[in-house]
Design a protein around this motif. Sequence first.
Motif, PDB file in Angstrom:
ATOM      1  N   GLN A  47     -23.036  -9.599 -36.734  1.00  0.00           N
ATOM      2  CA  GLN A  47     -23.236  -8.761 -37.923  1.00  0.00           C
ATOM      3  C   GLN A  47     -21.885  -8.403 -38.532  1.00  0.00           C
ATOM      4  OE1 GLN A  47     -25.982  -9.675 -36.136  1.00  0.00           O
ATOM      5  NE2 GLN A  47     -26.035  -7.697 -35.058  1.00  0.00           N
ATOM      6  N   ASP A  48     -20.892  -8.147 -37.679  1.00  0.00           N
ATOM      7  CA  ASP A  48     -19.538  -7.902 -38.193  1.00  0.00           C
ATOM      8  C   ASP A  48     -19.022  -9.118 -38.954  1.00  0.00           C
ATOM      9  OD1 ASP A  48     -19.665  -5.457 -36.918  1.00  0.00           O
ATOM     10  OD2 ASP A  48     -18.223  -5.964 -35.345  1.00  0.00           O
ATOM     11  N   ARG A  49     -19.474 -10.292 -38.549  1.00  0.00           N
ATOM     12  CA  ARG A  49     -19.031 -11.531 -39.202  1.00  0.00           C
ATOM     13  C   ARG A  49     -19.794 -11.792 -40.503  1.00  0.00           C
ATOM     14  NH1 ARG A  49     -16.507 -15.540 -36.180  1.00  0.00           N
ATOM     15  NH2 ARG A  49     -17.559 -14.845 -34.295  1.00  0.00           N
ATOM     16  N   GLY A  50     -20.843 -11.007 -40.738  1.00  0.00           N
ATOM     17  CA  GLY A  50     -21.553 -11.137 -42.011  1.00  0.00           C
ATOM     18  C   GLY A  50     -23.027 -11.469 -41.895  1.00  0.00           C
ATOM     19  N   TRP A 109     -16.954  -4.627 -39.150  1.00  0.00           N
ATOM     20  CA  TRP A 109     -18.090  -3.723 -39.383  1.00  0.00           C
ATOM     21  C   TRP A 109     -19.162  -4.483 -40.152  1.00  0.00           C
ATOM     22  CZ3 TRP A 109     -16.726   1.612 -38.218  1.00  0.00           C
ATOM     23  CH2 TRP A 109     -17.798   2.494 -38.256  1.00  0.00           C
ATOM     24  N   GLY A 110     -20.411  -4.206 -39.843  1.00  0.00           N
ATOM     25  CA  GLY A 110     -21.523  -4.881 -40.501  1.00  0.00           C
ATOM     26  C   GLY A 110     -21.760  -4.384 -41.920  1.00  0.00           C
ATOM     27  N   GLU A 137     -16.079 -10.152 -45.962  1.00  0.00           N
ATOM     28  CA  GLU A 137     -15.192 -11.313 -46.087  1.00  0.00           C
ATOM     29  C   GLU A 137     -15.695 -12.515 -45.285  1.00  0.00           C
ATOM     30  OE1 GLU A 137     -12.908 -10.874 -48.275  1.00  0.00           O
ATOM     31  OE2 GLU A 137     -13.242  -8.696 -48.391  1.00  0.00           O
ATOM     32  N   LYS A 138     -16.721 -12.306 -44.443  1.00  0.00           N
ATOM     33  CA  LYS A 138     -17.207 -13.348 -43.524  1.00  0.00           C
ATOM     34  C   LYS A 138     -16.089 -13.824 -42.589  1.00  0.00           C
ATOM     35  CE  LYS A 138     -21.343 -13.506 -45.482  1.00  0.00           C
ATOM     36  NZ  LYS A 138     -21.209 -12.434 -46.503  1.00  0.00           N
ATOM     37  N   LEU A 139     -15.243 -12.861 -42.209  1.00  0.00           N
ATOM     38  CA  LEU A 139     -14.127 -13.092 -41.285  1.00  0.00           C
ATOM     39  C   LEU A 139     -14.056 -11.901 -40.350  1.00  0.00           C
ATOM     40  CD1 LEU A 139     -11.355 -14.059 -43.878  1.00  0.00           C
ATOM     41  CD2 LEU A 139     -12.361 -15.647 -42.210  1.00  0.00           C
ATOM     42  N   ILE A 140     -13.635 -12.127 -39.106  1.00  0.00           N
ATOM     43  CA  ILE A 140     -13.455 -11.007 -38.190  1.00  0.00           C
ATOM     44  C   ILE A 140     -12.076 -11.068 -37.532  1.00  0.00           C
ATOM     45  CG2 ILE A 140     -15.897 -10.614 -37.688  1.00  0.00           C
ATOM     46  CD1 ILE A 140     -15.502 -12.212 -35.085  1.00  0.00           C
ATOM     47  N   LYS A 141     -11.556  -9.886 -37.232  1.00  0.00           N
ATOM     48  CA  LYS A 141     -10.366  -9.823 -36.396  1.00  0.00           C
ATOM     49  C   LYS A 141     -10.704 -10.440 -35.036  1.00  0.00           C
ATOM     50  CE  LYS A 141     -10.493  -5.385 -36.841  1.00  0.00           C
ATOM     51  NZ  LYS A 141     -10.231  -3.928 -36.608  1.00  0.00           N
ATOM     52  N   PRO A 142      -9.824 -11.171 -34.405  1.00  0.00           N
ATOM     53  CA  PRO A 142      -8.397 -11.327 -34.735  1.00  0.00           C
ATOM     54  C   PRO A 142      -8.050 -12.574 -35.557  1.00  0.00           C
ATOM     55  CG  PRO A 142      -8.785 -12.151 -32.526  1.00  0.00           C
ATOM     56  CD  PRO A 142     -10.125 -11.685 -33.039  1.00  0.00           C
ATOM     57  N   ASP A 143      -9.001 -13.125 -36.301  1.00  0.00           N
ATOM     58  CA  ASP A 143      -8.709 -14.280 -37.160  1.00  0.00           C
ATOM     59  C   ASP A 143      -7.563 -13.924 -38.111  1.00  0.00           C
ATOM     60  OD1 ASP A 143      -8.731 -16.193 -39.289  1.00  0.00           O
ATOM     61  OD2 ASP A 143     -10.816 -16.667 -38.845  1.00  0.00           O
TER      62      ASP A 143
END
Length: 200
Positions: A47-50, A109-110, A137-143
């Motif tokens: 969900q954090d990833r989108g 965060w979702g 952004e459809k991106l998550i840390k640590p990317d």
Amino acid sequence: MSNIVFDIGNVLIAWDERAAFRSAFPDDASIDQFFAKVGFYEWNLEQDRGRSRSEAVAVANAEWPDCAPLLDQYFDRFPDTIQNKINGSWSTLHDLKSSGHRIFGLTNWGAETWPMAKELHPELTTAFEDVVVSSHEKLIKPDRQIYEVLTDRNNLRPDECTFVDDSPKNVEGARLAGWQALQFVGPDELRKSLKELELL
């Protein structure tokens, strides 16, 4: 002047993920067994990833049909998990701002729970010049790319950014993106580290 970038969950707002499930289980140990059964943290990270709520519940129905109603309920009970501010961190944020530093947010965060956070904690809408939310952004840390979204969008130099995050992986991700970064272990330690860096 420097750019100070704050993670939000477990840095500014405490996240008690078990709070959403306490009405359904006798104790936290039982909740942890449930989390292990469904891979809760991995499921939630998507969900954090989108991923949307409907998609997340569809996955739950396919993989753990007996658990899907509880996982669906997590979204409705999400505000229970973020009731408490970490007050010392907010005091430091405001002191940094008063000292002339620019303040930003960068959070995994979702998309469907982020509005709940802003409604419960209105300071999240006023404290930052900009907040990069992973699900948007459809991106998550640590990317590395998500750190670059913030610097590119705000015309910032990476070497002028200091990041505060509770996750060692996310701290390392920021450093690989050219930022200075501090692992958050508590408000007092954060304040001490910022003074040592002459940022406070």
